[in-house]
Write an enzyme that holds these catalytic residues in place. Structure first.
Site, mmCIF file in Angstrom:
data_model
loop_
_atom_site.group_PDB
_atom_site.id
_atom_site.type_symbol
_atom_site.label_atom_id
_atom_site.label_comp_id
_atom_site.label_asym_id
_atom_site.label_seq_id
_atom_site.Cartn_x
_atom_site.Cartn_y
_atom_site.Cartn_z
ATOM 1 N N CYS A 122 50.530 33.394 91.969
ATOM 2 C CA CYS A 122 51.819 33.995 91.603
ATOM 3 C C CYS A 122 52.328 35.016 92.622
ATOM 4 C CB CYS A 122 51.710 34.649 90.232
ATOM 5 S SG CYS A 122 51.419 33.443 88.937
ATOM 6 N N LEU A 123 51.661 36.174 92.702
ATOM 7 C CA LEU A 123 52.249 37.285 93.465
ATOM 8 C C LEU A 123 52.435 36.991 94.955
ATOM 9 C CD1 LEU A 123 50.886 40.542 91.814
ATOM 10 C CD2 LEU A 123 52.734 39.027 91.155
#
Ligand SMILES: NC(=O)c1ccc[n+]([C@@H]2O[C@H](COP(=O)([O-])OP(=O)(O)OC[C@H]3O[C@@H](n4cnc5c(N)ncnc54)[C@H](O)[C@@H]3O)[C@@H](O)[C@H]2O)c1
Length: 413
Positions: free
Chosen positions: A257-258
């Site tokens: 994700c990040l």
């Protein structure tokens, strides 16, 4: 209800289990025959889903490689990967392939929901036209919505059922159908006005984390120069009861994700001629952390009159976060590669990651990893790791997670 779930990974499989546990039948589709085979044998490959849980829902969970099975579903949820290309641009190939396959078996009155994280506009501009190649019209013949996944692998206090679920529909009817679907597995559904709002909500959440982690990482690098303990500063700031939220420095961001999602938005923003300085800057800062951390190990060895070349370096924890075995974008791998390129002899211990074939390594028992090492490097502090034991046994400890304290032989980020 028959619920179809396309993409049975970290997001799709727990979702499938949640719908089964709520009493529905799930038809799970994946292109990976190993995953489908494992599910047919009731063997889980996701740490948060024990195999016993799969066994318990075995009469309601059906896994297949064949999209045609979806034709008997009332709702189909897409949870396929949304990675970046080598040039760090959105790679919608898995999403478009899955959507095309769904379009081929789309039925009148079905509800199609996208859960994959993506830039605002994807559902309306990319998903809907492909689905409409079926000859059916979105919003009237079938419903479409976007609802971002908020799962945090390894987390037990907030799960799918008690984490509010944001939903945006193409039409009011689409919204209500999607809200009713998620009402089956979530205590609270948050309705927003459009799929674009829901898409951007997820990106805001991830960008917020990325920017704040980058900020505290930048201060950690500064603290290194200023000889101030960043952990003590963060602990002290976190005593403020309002207006401050604790973020911890670390060796860099990992996971699906990040390190990835914010760039979906900066790519989209370029189309609108609007630079996204915070996203880019945070990405740069966080991507530099593994190199800074490798240098920190080299400096710690140097201070004890040792070179990286020839030193035995025990890396403790190689997955990207504590408590899980997920290696995607893990900063530990970057640190290991940098130190190996400089001639270090790398060994590792990680109870969640038995082997690292690309590095030709297998996880050693903690004792064996610490035996005869020149330095132990805590990159990811899994719950099973006893930092005190590491400090007692290793001649030198470099700690990127702030879990050790005191001893003179400890160097912290
Ligand atoms: N992992 C997380 O913590 C998390 C949290 C929130 C959101 N998300 C988002 O959810 C989405 C899925 O992430 P994930 O972590 O579950 O990924 P994953 O890689 O674990 O699972 C995705 C699955 O989709 C399958 N797949 C790929 N192409 C396919 C296709 N064309 N048809 C059918 N199946 C296909 C893969 O084989 C895989 O099993 C991504 O957009 C991600 O950003 C992930």
């Amino acid at each position: 209800m028959n619920v179809g779930i396309v993409g049975l990974g970290y997001v799709g499989l727990p979702l499938a289990v949640a719908f089964c546990e709520a009493g529905h039948n799930v038809i799970g589709i994946d292109v990976d025959p190993r995953k489908v085979g494992a599910l047919q044998r009731r063997e889980s490959y996701i740490e948060d889903v024990p195999s016993e849980t799969l066994e318990a829902v075995s009469d309601r969970l059906f896994a297949s490689l064949r999209f045609a099975e979806l034709s008997r579903c009332e709702a189909v949820i897409l949870a396929v990967p949304t990675p970046l290309t080598r040039n760090r641009e959105p790679d919608l190939a898995p999403l478009l392939a899955a959507t095309t396959a769904v379009a081929g078996v789309l039925q009148r009155d079905q509800l199609i929901v996208l859960e994959s994280t993506t830039y605002p506009g994807t559902t309306r501009e990319r998903l809907v036209p492909l689905l409409e190649e079926s000859g059916l019209a979105a919003g009237s013949d079938f419903n479409v919505a976007f609802s971002p996944e908020r799962i945090d692998p390894g987390r037990t206090d907030y799960t799918m059922s008690n984490t509010p679920k944001v939903v945006g529909g193409l039409t009011e009817d689409c919204l209500e159908r999607a809200a009713a679907l998620y009402g089956e597995v979530c205590a609270e559904v948050v309705r927003v006005s459009t799929p674009e709002v829901a898409e951007l909500t997820k990106l805001l959440e991830n960008i917020f984390r990325s920017v704040n982690i980058a900020l505290v990482n930048e201060l950690a690098v500064l603290c290194d120069r200023m000889e101030i303990d960043i952990w003590e500063v963060v602990d002290a700031a976190a005593t403020k009861p309002y207006g401050f939220m604790r973020f911890e420095p670390g060796p860099g961001m990992g996971g699906h994700c990040l390190p990835v999602d914010p760039f979906y938005l900066s790519w989209r923003a370029r189309e609108f001629g609007q630079p996204t300085h915070f996203i880019e800057l945070a990405g740069e800062m966080n991507q530099e952390m593994p190199r800074f951390c490798a240098d920190k190990v080299a400096r710690a060895l140097n201070d004890r009159a040792k070179a990286v070349r020839g030193s035995r370096i025990a890396i403790l924890g190689v997955s990207y976060k504590a408590g899980v075995g997920d290696l995607r974008e893990s900063p530990a791998l970057k640190i290991m590669n940098i130190l190996r390129e400089r001639g270090g002899e790398i060994v590792y211990h990680d109870e969640h990651v038995p082997e690292l074939p690309e590095l030709g390594l297998t996880s050693l028992a903690l004792d064996d990893a610490l035996d005869a090492c020149d330095v132990a490097v805590i990159v990811t502090a899994h719950p099973g790791l006893d930092p005190q034991e590491v400090v007692e046994r290793a001649p030198l400890v470099v700690d990127f997670r702030g879990v050790t304290s005191g001893a003179e032989k400890v160097v912290r980020l």
